[in-house]
Design an enzyme around this catalytic site. Structure first.
Site, PDB file in Angstrom:
ATOM      1  N   GLU A 162       0.788  -1.225   0.000  1.00  0.00           N
ATOM      2  CA  GLU A 162       0.000   0.000   0.000  1.00  0.00           C
ATOM      3  C   GLU A 162       0.825   1.284   0.000  1.00  0.00           C
ATOM      4  O   GLU A 162       0.855   2.026   0.979  1.00  0.00           O
ATOM      5  CB  GLU A 162      -0.947   0.026   1.214  1.00  0.00           C
ATOM      6  N   ASN A 299      -5.299  -4.427  -2.654  1.00  0.00           N
ATOM      7  CA  ASN A 299      -6.003  -4.304  -1.375  1.00  0.00           C
ATOM      8  C   ASN A 299      -7.226  -3.437  -1.615  1.00  0.00           C
ATOM      9  O   ASN A 299      -7.097  -2.286  -2.041  1.00  0.00           O
ATOM     10  CB  ASN A 299      -5.108  -3.659  -0.310  1.00  0.00           C
ATOM     11  N   GLU A 377      -5.745  -7.987   0.245  1.00  0.00           N
ATOM     12  CA  GLU A 377      -6.498  -7.623   1.444  1.00  0.00           C
ATOM     13  C   GLU A 377      -7.910  -7.249   1.030  1.00  0.00           C
ATOM     14  O   GLU A 377      -8.120  -6.554   0.037  1.00  0.00           O
ATOM     15  CB  GLU A 377      -5.899  -6.416   2.197  1.00  0.00           C
ATOM     16  N   TRP A 431      -3.197   0.274  13.059  1.00  0.00           N
ATOM     17  CA  TRP A 431      -2.293   1.431  13.146  1.00  0.00           C
ATOM     18  C   TRP A 431      -2.924   2.658  13.797  1.00  0.00           C
ATOM     19  O   TRP A 431      -2.330   3.257  14.696  1.00  0.00           O
ATOM     20  CB  TRP A 431      -1.804   1.825  11.748  1.00  0.00           C
ATOM     21  N   TYR A 439     -10.779  -7.356  12.714  1.00  0.00           N
ATOM     22  CA  TYR A 439     -10.922  -7.793  11.332  1.00  0.00           C
ATOM     23  C   TYR A 439     -10.822  -9.305  11.163  1.00  0.00           C
ATOM     24  O   TYR A 439     -11.075  -9.828  10.090  1.00  0.00           O
ATOM     25  CB  TYR A 439      -9.813  -7.177  10.479  1.00  0.00           C
TER      26      TYR A 439
END
Length: 469
Positions: A162, A299, A377, A431, A439
């Site tokens: 990412e 993702n 993801e 984060w 999740y």
């Protein structure tokens, strides 16, 4: 092949990231990263022990095997290998990853390994992170070391996770260490420099004659104008598309930037009083690497609807799950808005599986030299209710089912998608949200480190074992 049947070799897995699962963030010889002091100063939450994957990984890999997963996304913590980013290596860190990969094999779970997942070693971060070209050199040296060291352990590599998220959270939304707000020029420069680092690592891998495959993971969101008949809304969607998607996809698959990409990027850089430095020799390297990418990791969590916006910057990140608090109005770009009738999560992320289909088809049409795509993801953050020893996460099952259906539609439309990794394998540290945003397939009690399979884990097991939705 029936419309609900996945290809025979399709990979079903769960995803993790070193800093979010390992714990032991400053032990066993690991060097510091910017997150360590940043989180401590905030005092909101600690990444230790997170899911204690450093010690618990045999249990998690056993769960993968039991629940039908034949792949796992892992990342190597750069500062566990090179505590200062360069120079002296940490033998204990190297041995840890050898043991981890060996354990993957013992449980029949293929490791898909990312070299950088938001965790530049502190010594390099303090010198400017990827805005400083020395960090590019250091990353290529670290990557090359890993290619050699783990040549017998790892077949599937990703350079970065990412790049957009790294750039935007550092230079636009200001939620990552050193965070600035609304600095479009630095955001683009960071994206370009990280793509150059990716390209150089790909060339080191290919020219080094290593066996296996390599690619990069981009976080992508389809950008729709709120009003399809409004030129201003269409322009706002285009602005944000270039910022997040097209600039990085051009760099990945072309190795340079199309004229319309550069026009938007240069115009937006000027909005924040800067410019983007793109050297011709960078592009020569990137063009060579663009032909050598083996796959793209995508993702995908949500898409965005945009409308024109003329005001000042107004940015607020919903990091608590208090619904309706997220704001993103970016001067020169546009405003993100919710479209009536489309559901959102408690973190104000819209649930729009159609966007995943549109995105995958767009890549196939716009970049026909792509070879293969993994959904690296996709998943839903949720305040999972743990009741009587069980988690009924029906909304997550619904979310994943609809997104897997979108993947199947894309495969039918001719897109080569080879696997799906749900974010995340187990509950882990987030984060900017800490621990209340869960999740995972497996519920983690952070006090005891007990794992409890959720309803979604049992549902996914059936899909993975039957290859049928």
């Amino acid at each position: 092949m029936s419309s609900n049947q996945f290809p025979a070799n399709f990979v079903f897995g769960g995803a993790t990231a070193a800093y979010q699962v390992e714990g032991e963030t400053q032990t066993h010889g690991k060097g510091k990263v910017a997150w360590d002091d940043f989180l401590k100063d905030q005092g909101r939450f600690s990444p230790d022990p997170a899911s204690d994957f450093y010690n618990q990984y045999p249990r998690d890999l056993e769960l993968c095997e039991r629940f039908g997963m034949n792949g796992i996304r892992l990342s190597i913590a750069w500062s566990r290998i090179f505590p200062s980013g360069t120079g002296k290596v940490n033998p204990e860190g190297i041995q840890y990853y050898h043991d981890l990969f060996k354990c993957c094999r013992a449980h029949g779970v293929e490791p898909y390994v990312t070299l950088h997942h938001f965790d530049t070693p502190l010594a390099l971060f303090e010198k400017g992170d990827f805005l400083n070209r020395e960090t590019i050199d250091a990353f290529v040296d670290y990557a090359t070391f890993c290619f050699k060291e783990f040549a017998d352990d790892v077949t599937y590599w990703f350079t970065f996770n990412e790049i957009w998220a790294d750039a935007t959270n550092t230079f636009i939304e200001g939620t990552f260490p050193g965070g600035e707000k609304a600095n479009l020029a630095k955001c683009f420069q960071c994206e370009h420099n990280m793509m150059l680092a990716h390209a150089r690592a790909v060339l080191a891998f290919k020219h080094g004659g290593f066996s296996g495959k390599i690619g990069v993971i981009q976080s992508l969101e389809y950008k729709y104008p709120l009003d399809e008949n409004s030129a201003a809304d269409i322009n706002a969607a285009k602005n944000e598309d270039v910022l997040q998607n097209q600039f990085l996809l051009d760099a990945t698959f072309r190795g340079d930037y199309a004229a319309d990409t550069l026009e938007v990027a240069n115009r937006l850089a000027v909005v924040s009083g800067g410019s983007i430095e793109i050297r011709e020799d960078d592009l020569a390297i990137m063009r060579e690497a663009a032909a050598l990418n083996d796959y793209l990791g995508v993702n995908y969590y949500q898409s965005r609807f945009l409308r024109a916006y003329e005001g000042e910057n107004d940015l607020h990140h919903n990091g608590t799950g208090e619904k309706g608090t997220d704001r993103f109005r970016l001067a020169g770009v546009g405003e993100r808005v919710n479209k009536p009738g489309i559901p959102t999560t408690d973190w104000d992320w819209i649930i729009y599986p159609e966007g995943l289909f549109d995105l995958l088809v767009r890549i196939r049409l716009q970049y026909p030299n792509y070879k293969e795509i993994f959904i690296t993801e996709n998943g839903m953050g949720y305040k999972d209710p743990f009741v009587d020893g069980f988690v009924d996460d029906a909304p997550r099952i619904d979310y994943v089912e609809k997104h897997l259906a979108a993947v199947l539609r894309a495969i039918e439309a001719g897109v080569n998608v080879s696997g799906y990794f749900m974010w995340s394998l187990q509950d882990q540290f987030s984060w900017t949200n800490g621990y209340n945003k869960r999740y995972g397939f497996f519920y983690v009690d952070y006090e005891t480190q007990e794992r409890t399979p959720k309803a979604s884990a049992y549902w996914f097991k059936h899909v993975a074992q039957t290859h049928c939705l």
